[in-house]
Design an enzyme around this catalytic site. Structure first.
Site, mmCIF file in Angstrom:
data_model
loop_
_atom_site.group_PDB
_atom_site.id
_atom_site.type_symbol
_atom_site.label_atom_id
_atom_site.label_comp_id
_atom_site.label_asym_id
_atom_site.label_seq_id
_atom_site.Cartn_x
_atom_site.Cartn_y
_atom_site.Cartn_z
ATOM 1 N N THR A 197 0.854 -1.197 0.000
ATOM 2 C CA THR A 197 0.000 0.000 0.000
ATOM 3 C C THR A 197 0.886 1.241 0.000
ATOM 4 O O THR A 197 2.012 1.193 0.487
ATOM 5 C CB THR A 197 -0.866 -0.045 1.271
ATOM 6 N N GLY A 253 -5.300 -4.687 7.423
ATOM 7 C CA GLY A 253 -6.308 -3.652 7.602
ATOM 8 C C GLY A 253 -7.341 -3.894 8.678
ATOM 9 O O GLY A 253 -7.782 -2.951 9.348
ATOM 10 N N GLY A 313 -0.791 -2.196 6.377
ATOM 11 C CA GLY A 313 -0.698 -3.440 7.135
ATOM 12 C C GLY A 313 -2.000 -4.210 7.071
ATOM 13 O O GLY A 313 -2.834 -3.963 6.193
#
Ligand code: ASP
Length: 354
Positions: free
Chosen positions: A193, A247, A245
């Protein structure tokens, strides 16, 4: 570390310390946290990632150095990483279980605390710009799925064929997941991300996050990245945060908002001796303690420890309105970078760097 102790400590330190010099602007970026170990990274991949992080810092810095807004800077920095197939955002996003790419993004600015977010979009080249469009050109904060795709086309954002986002490597990761029946986070555990936080010359902060989510996601799963308060938050009184990370844990902890709340309390205005002639002038009788980068990092780490305690892993980047920028992560690595008006540019991958 105990949170109230940290906040009290920050207040004491700031009242006794001589004022630090505040940088004119600061930018911090990330490209995901996860299992990034030297022996598992090819030199080509490492060089490509470092180059992309550098280009992202460059794009955001150019905006900030010219006196542009933190909001423009974080959008510019994130767009560079969305366009780069090495990251799990925009082109290069991970696949859903059905073999499609569904993108999530959010953006927030700290002055008015306006925010915009999109989830599960499939045709906008730069989802972060769509999130900004939602913030600035709709009465809403979050749009999802078909409706968000339609809003994007109606507002004239650049549209691409969904195949634009797909890469061979990400397809292989989906196949591995299906063949090995591994869990979502076990496939190439570099989350990938992307995100950016900035403080501009006017002292305002902003945050942006963009992702493809996790490989093999199904049933319309949405992670923390587009959730304001979980993956992204910005408040001029406190800080700007972007997370990466697992989520589900970040949503449960409300990571980005929780960090900002702790920093806001640590920066709570304190009454100080007023100069006689200024008795009526609020600004001279109150002062907001500055947070140094070390204390701010400790605050972020306390919240990341809560994520870990619940079983989650990942990381965050932050910047305060005093221009202190940094990160905290509990994975072997995090793609990351930092630069400020008066500081050296840092680009790092492994946990023993930068
Ligand atoms: N936080 C993202 C999600 O759960 C994944 C990531 O950071 O890579 O969707």
């Amino acid at each position: 570390m105990n949170r109230s102790f940290l906040i009290a400590g920050a207040l004491l330190m700031s009242l006794s310390a001589t004022a630090q010099t505040k940088p004119e602007w600061t930018l911090v970026i990330h490209g995901g946290a996860g299992v990034m170990e030297r022996d598992k990274m090819t030199p080509e991949r490492e060089a490509a990632v470092r180059k992309a992080l550098d280009a992202s810092l460059e794009a955001g810095s150019q905006v900030l150095a010219k006196g542009g807004s933190a909001l423009d800077a974080v959008e510019a920095a994130v767009k560079v990483l969305e366009d780069d197939p090495n990251f799990n955002a925009g082109r290069g996003a991970v696949f859903t279980y059905e073999g499609t790419n569904e993108l999530d993004a959010s953006i927030m600015e700290g002055t008015t605390r306006k925010a915009g977010a999109v989830a599960g979009v499939t045709r906008t080249r730069n989802p972060i710009s769509l999130a900004r469009k939602v913030m600035e050109d709709s009465p809403h904060v979050m749009l999802a799925g078909k409706g968000a795709d339609q809003f994007s086309a109606e507002k004239g954002l650049e549209q691409v064929d969904p195949s634009y986002f797909a890469t061979e490597e990400r397809r292989r990761q989906l196949e591995t997941l299906k063949a090995k029946k591994t869990s979502w986070f076990d496939v190439d555990r570099k989350f990938g991300t992307v995100g950016a936080v900035a403080m501009d010359k006017a002292g305002h902060v902003a945050a942006a996050t963009s992702t493809g989510g996790i490989t093999g996601k199904r049933w319309g799963r949405i992670g923390d990245s587009p959730v304001i308060g979980a993956g992204t938050y910005a408040d001029d009184r406190a800080c700007a945060v972007s997370a990466t990370g697992a989520g589900e844990y970040f949503i449960r902890v409300g990571v980005a908002h929780e960090i900002c709340t702790s920093m806001r309390l640590a920066r709570r205005a304190e009454h100080v001796e007023c100069p006689d002639q200024a008795k009526e002038e609020f600004a001279q009788c109150w002062r907001r303690p500055e947070l140094d980068a070390e204390t701010a990092t400790d605050i972020a780490t306390v919240v990341m420890d809560e994520v870990k305690e619940l079983g989650g892993s990942g990381g965050v980047i932050f910047v305060t309105p005093d221009g202190a920028g940094g990160w905290s992560f509990n994975t072997p690595g995090m793609y990351r970078g930092k630069v400020s008006a008066d500081g050296e540019k840092v680009v790092a991958i492994y946990n023993d760097e930068g």
